[in-house]
Scaffold this motif. Sequence first.
Motif, PDB file in Angstrom:
ATOM      1  N   TYR A 129      24.987  20.193  19.472  1.00 65.60           N
ATOM      2  CA  TYR A 129      25.596  20.346  20.752  1.00 65.60           C
ATOM      3  C   TYR A 129      27.298  20.723  20.920  1.00 65.60           C
ATOM      4  CZ  TYR A 129      26.601  19.169  25.689  1.00 65.60           C
ATOM      5  OH  TYR A 129      27.018  18.989  26.929  1.00 65.60           O
ATOM      6  N   ARG A 130      27.925  19.666  19.930  1.00 70.82           N
ATOM      7  CA  ARG A 130      29.317  19.834  19.950  1.00 70.82           C
ATOM      8  C   ARG A 130      29.697  20.991  19.214  1.00 70.82           C
ATOM      9  NH1 ARG A 130      30.459  13.556  18.848  1.00 70.82           N
ATOM     10  NH2 ARG A 130      30.706  12.857  20.926  1.00 70.82           N
ATOM     11  N   GLU A 131      28.850  21.546  18.009  1.00 72.87           N
ATOM     12  CA  GLU A 131      29.300  22.663  17.322  1.00 72.87           C
ATOM     13  C   GLU A 131      28.993  23.844  18.097  1.00 72.87           C
ATOM     14  OE1 GLU A 131      26.465  22.279  13.888  1.00 72.87           O
ATOM     15  OE2 GLU A 131      28.040  20.958  12.903  1.00 72.87           O
ATOM     16  N   LYS A 132      27.866  23.916  18.892  1.00 74.06           N
ATOM     17  CA  LYS A 132      27.558  24.951  19.753  1.00 74.06           C
ATOM     18  C   LYS A 132      28.625  25.193  20.885  1.00 74.06           C
ATOM     19  CE  LYS A 132      23.268  26.500  21.809  1.00 74.06           C
ATOM     20  NZ  LYS A 132      22.083  26.213  22.316  1.00 74.06           N
ATOM     21  N   LEU A 133      29.328  23.948  21.469  1.00 76.18           N
ATOM     22  CA  LEU A 133      30.339  24.304  22.396  1.00 76.18           C
ATOM     23  C   LEU A 133      31.693  24.286  21.642  1.00 76.18           C
ATOM     24  CD1 LEU A 133      29.004  21.610  25.043  1.00 76.18           C
ATOM     25  CD2 LEU A 133      29.053  24.080  25.142  1.00 76.18           C
ATOM     26  N   SER A 134      31.664  24.268  20.377  1.00 76.10           N
ATOM     27  CA  SER A 134      33.150  24.327  19.705  1.00 76.10           C
ATOM     28  C   SER A 134      34.033  23.375  20.023  1.00 76.10           C
ATOM     29  CB  SER A 134      33.711  25.775  19.670  1.00 76.10           C
ATOM     30  OG  SER A 134      32.793  26.655  19.337  1.00 76.10           O
ATOM     31  N   ASP A 135      33.456  22.212  20.648  1.00 77.10           N
ATOM     32  CA  ASP A 135      34.156  21.079  20.910  1.00 77.10           C
ATOM     33  C   ASP A 135      33.769  19.648  20.466  1.00 77.10           C
ATOM     34  OD1 ASP A 135      35.327  18.964  22.581  1.00 77.10           O
ATOM     35  OD2 ASP A 135      34.778  19.548  24.372  1.00 77.10           O
ATOM     36  N   SER A 155      26.472  15.824  32.721  1.00 70.29           N
ATOM     37  CA  SER A 155      25.650  16.097  33.983  1.00 70.29           C
ATOM     38  C   SER A 155      23.932  16.265  33.631  1.00 70.29           C
ATOM     39  CB  SER A 155      26.162  17.659  34.462  1.00 70.29           C
ATOM     40  OG  SER A 155      25.744  18.353  33.530  1.00 70.29           O
ATOM     41  N   TYR A 156      23.275  16.703  34.575  1.00 70.29           N
ATOM     42  CA  TYR A 156      21.886  16.801  34.244  1.00 70.29           C
ATOM     43  C   TYR A 156      21.721  18.025  33.519  1.00 70.29           C
ATOM     44  CZ  TYR A 156      17.181  18.230  35.300  1.00 70.29           C
ATOM     45  OH  TYR A 156      15.747  18.750  35.356  1.00 70.29           O
ATOM     46  N   ALA A 157      22.522  19.462  33.531  1.00 71.97           N
ATOM     47  CA  ALA A 157      22.515  20.447  32.711  1.00 71.97           C
ATOM     48  C   ALA A 157      22.821  20.089  31.340  1.00 71.97           C
ATOM     49  CB  ALA A 157      23.414  21.495  33.438  1.00 71.97           C
ATOM     50  N   ASP A 158      23.735  19.499  31.243  1.00 74.74           N
ATOM     51  CA  ASP A 158      24.367  19.060  29.792  1.00 74.74           C
ATOM     52  C   ASP A 158      23.017  18.414  29.075  1.00 74.74           C
ATOM     53  OD1 ASP A 158      26.926  19.869  30.598  1.00 74.74           O
ATOM     54  OD2 ASP A 158      27.698  17.897  30.614  1.00 74.74           O
ATOM     55  N   ARG A 159      22.530  17.428  29.744  1.00 69.87           N
ATOM     56  CA  ARG A 159      21.634  16.793  28.910  1.00 69.87           C
ATOM     57  C   ARG A 159      20.214  17.420  28.945  1.00 69.87           C
ATOM     58  NH1 ARG A 159      23.156  12.538  32.468  1.00 69.87           N
ATOM     59  NH2 ARG A 159      21.818  13.004  34.257  1.00 69.87           N
ATOM     60  N   LYS A 160      20.098  18.393  29.653  1.00 73.95           N
ATOM     61  CA  LYS A 160      18.984  19.415  29.493  1.00 73.95           C
ATOM     62  C   LYS A 160      19.196  20.369  28.166  1.00 73.95           C
ATOM     63  CE  LYS A 160      15.818  22.220  32.184  1.00 73.95           C
ATOM     64  NZ  LYS A 160      15.502  23.186  33.492  1.00 73.95           N
ATOM     65  N   ALA A 161      20.273  20.853  28.161  1.00 73.47           N
ATOM     66  CA  ALA A 161      20.629  21.546  26.916  1.00 73.47           C
ATOM     67  C   ALA A 161      20.468  20.725  25.455  1.00 73.47           C
ATOM     68  CB  ALA A 161      22.172  22.046  27.005  1.00 73.47           C
ATOM     69  N   LEU A 162      20.957  19.433  25.625  1.00 75.78           N
ATOM     70  CA  LEU A 162      20.953  18.389  24.636  1.00 75.78           C
ATOM     71  C   LEU A 162      19.462  18.274  24.254  1.00 75.78           C
ATOM     72  CD1 LEU A 162      22.976  16.403  22.837  1.00 75.78           C
ATOM     73  CD2 LEU A 162      21.518  14.687  24.166  1.00 75.78           C
ATOM     74  N   TRP A 163      18.624  18.111  25.190  1.00 74.58           N
ATOM     75  CA  TRP A 163      17.395  17.879  24.896  1.00 74.58           C
ATOM     76  C   TRP A 163      16.507  19.023  24.375  1.00 74.58           C
ATOM     77  CZ3 TRP A 163      13.686  14.910  23.748  1.00 74.58           C
ATOM     78  CH2 TRP A 163      12.396  15.271  24.005  1.00 74.58           C
ATOM     79  N   GLY A 164      16.857  20.260  24.691  1.00 72.80           N
ATOM     80  CA  GLY A 164      16.277  21.690  24.124  1.00 72.80           C
ATOM     81  C   GLY A 164      16.562  21.338  22.444  1.00 72.80           C
TER      82      GLY A 164
END
Lengths: 532, 474
Positions: free
Chosen positions: A219-225, A232-241
């Motif tokens: 997740y961090r690599e993808k966001l380069s952060d 947020s809900y969207a963040d967690r959804k992305a992580l779940w993917g």
Amino acid sequence: MKDARYDRQLRLWGEEGQASIESASVCVLGSSALATEILKSLVLAGINSFCILDDAVVQNADLGNNFFLHVSDLGRKRGEATLAKLKELNPAVGGTWEDVSLEEWHDERMLYRLSSFSVVVASNLRTSTAAAISDYLFENSIPFISCRVFGLIGYIRVSVREHTVANSHEENPREDLRLDRPLPEFQAMVDGTDLAELSVDEIRHTPYIILYMKALKMYREKLSDPSAFPESYADRKALWGLIESMRVETDTGSTDAENFDEAKAKLLRSFQKTTVPAHVVEILNDAKCSSSSTCTQPFWIICTGLRKFVEKHHCLPLKGNLPDMTSDSKRYARIANIYHSAAVQDAREVYQFIREVERERGADSVISEDMCYRFCKTTDSIHVQRGSKISAESDAGKIIEFLAEENGDAQKKSAAEWLLLLLAADRFLQEKGRFPGTNGVPCTIDSADLKSRVISIVRRCNLNPDQILPLLSESGLPEICRYGAAEPHVISALVGGIAAQEVIKLATNQYIPLDNTFLYDGHTQCGATFRF
Amino acid sequence: MFQDMVSKHWQSYYFHSIQYKTSFLENRMGKMSSSFRRMSISNDPLANNRWRDIRRLTDRDSIHLRNPNFEPGPENFEIIQQIRVLVIGAGGLGCELLKNLALCGFQHIEVIDMDTIDLSNLNRQFLFRESDIGKSKAEVAAAFVNERIEGCTVIPHNCRIEEKPPSFYRSFHIVVCGLDSVNARRWMNAMLCDLAQVNAMGEVEENTVIPMIDGGTEGFKGNARIVYPRMSACIDCTLDLYPPQMNFPLCTIAHTPRLPEHCVEYVKVIQWDELKPFQGADLDADNPNHVDWVFEKAMERSQQYDIRGVDRRLTQGVLKRIIPAVASTNAVIAASCSIEALKLATNIANNINNYLNFNDVDGVYCGTVEMGRNPECPTCNRRSEVISVSRTDLLKSFLENLVRAFNLSDNPSLTTGTGSIYEVSEFFPDIAERSKNNLNRPLGDLVSENSELLLSDISLKSSNSISIRVKFTD
């Protein structure tokens, strides 16, 4: 022997809670049905000792509502008769009775006597007497509970200057996984795990906390952060993917796996930033935690030690328990041990700070390392409750505010009406020498009399009765007269049970007491809580 | 709204049925005039009455209540004294219930419990002393209350609830349950649902409805509810209220233990049968030697897998599936149940509708919610099997056919909502005698067409009985 007797309650409040109960001495004013029902639960729980103060004589009506009397007790002193039967309940509990009348309870000498107990409980005292006792005990930091039964109405008022809660028992305690600032040893374990090298079965038995950390890295690599954290809900959804992408197929082509299901279910609970909750910050900022404080109460010394820990690490000590998760035994045990050792380490540091505080304040060392360790497990739910004195005058004003509140809850308004009518019944007693509905005159006459007491209470609050009276139901006044100050056993048993548990809360410091007035209505069997 | 109607309707029936059953109407006039005479004295007429505090509520009118079925007067208290109440369980709730009911003025109370007294009961079961350990709970509790409360008779039954026939349960007006097992609760609920009969029109026959008040506690939480069988939500309608029993998957226990509980379960489920300690005895969680053995083995396993937290208390907790309990919660819930029983008997206040929740971990919460019926509930909404017979068929051959059709034992019983057609048990010789005489009578004389009959048998496990209706072919 003692362990077996108390087994079912030790599972709730532990050895520490039981030890606190076993050192509590409780004074109960009165020995009627309500008083003995309170004492029953306390004697069974194993308090150190109790003292009954009462000069009443056993009458016929006592035999119809008090279980701790026998027909052969008629004419005896009620306190003495009930004492013997209460003591039978638990041979480990000491009990005494003093032949003292209600009027003496608020003379200076008696009040001084009351301040030698851990908790004082009054049964069926009118509000003005309870207020006089509360005034004195509040100043002396002795917790006081005043309870009443009046027909189908029950009342409990807790008056405590300061109540502190540690080692609480939350039903759903916050999980403390620190995914945002992982324990170094755990991070090393995660880094040393290469999912690509694991067999299908090993992946299906990988604890979800490892899956989380692997996904978080992607997740961090993808966001380069490098410090990104799903909030947020969207963040967690992305992580779940990302977690989903780690699923593997079994021989039968299925990707179902319990550890992945758990990972999904626990996502929200697990991904919480490590913070110090606001209510804990407030406690740590209390004057009693400041470096200039001289307070030597164990709770405040521990909290001051905790404050120093938080100032250094900007987080609470680690709880150290790992939730259950599907895993092979080896990896689960390894992670559990990492968390446990880190928690022991944190607790040890808090303990060093506590010792420092003890030295600074010149206090004896009463806090053991073990006590400190247990305290550190629930630091996020420490609690301080500061109460108020009982005062008929100021309470009446607040009751009327509840009644007049627009859009107020109907049930709470109805409860407020009973509170006001109880105050009016007290005035009735004060002026006529008896409660409404207790002689042969029809209830309608007493009802009109009682109404005039309501009016006078309203006037004393500098309010206009013509505006307040329409807020009352028409049925409350005659209903109070119907009750005729009756103390039915069943209502006493219910109120007594609740009041006894409040005493146990005050004695164990593990639970949050009622804050601060509870009104029970037997018609609906519903309760309402008021804060005065 | 519907619940409200049910409750009012039931109460109005109830009041009249008790009046009928106690025949107090005969001397009602005489008592009324004497109480009137007492009223004319300006002193409190109840001042020196033992039951003063209950009679304030039963004798006096209440406009707050607004219940048209409430008729204030001394008769109400007489009704309390005539009503028959059954208490199920003489444990934490049961002890409290017996005390509370006795001090409501109930005089005909019976109690069933199969358990014996254990030391760990004494922190809340206040009718028992150390010297009572090992004795029957029902018997000791009944004897205590009978001695303490003059005029009250508690009859104990030291047996399982399943051992009592429907005719036993039918003889009560109110059943109050203080149980710690969902299964026992469901059995009792099914029995009372069976006793409530539906007539040919599909309506519940109100004189067969026995309300059940049910209490439950766990730690500082509890609930109390009232069930009018087949008229309001029953235990089985709301089964999802009970948490599913925690069972650990066998493969986890055997191969991947993580928790201390897994270690204890392993010893209980696998090692005990393998190693057969104590000469192959069955594991008895009340036997301290057995518990010690399990504890020791569980310790070994926990060390092997590096699992923390196995101790003796946890071992016993897992083996006995112990529910933590304190005196205060039991006191509150039992009182709440008893208040509802008192209301049912007298109408002094309206019954709750219909489920009370209590919790005093954090502050105090006490409130009610309405549970709805499950229209699909197999227990309180069961359908009847319709069986075609001739009016001239004898009961004997009818029963033989039923035994064959439903695979029953050789001693089934056949009852209606109000009486027995065939019921042979050693406890009720009169009914057994009559039942045997019925065997050679034609069905046309014994049952009416389309009315519900209850076929009960020990072989019927899931429910207690089967509902059947007879359709005559002639």
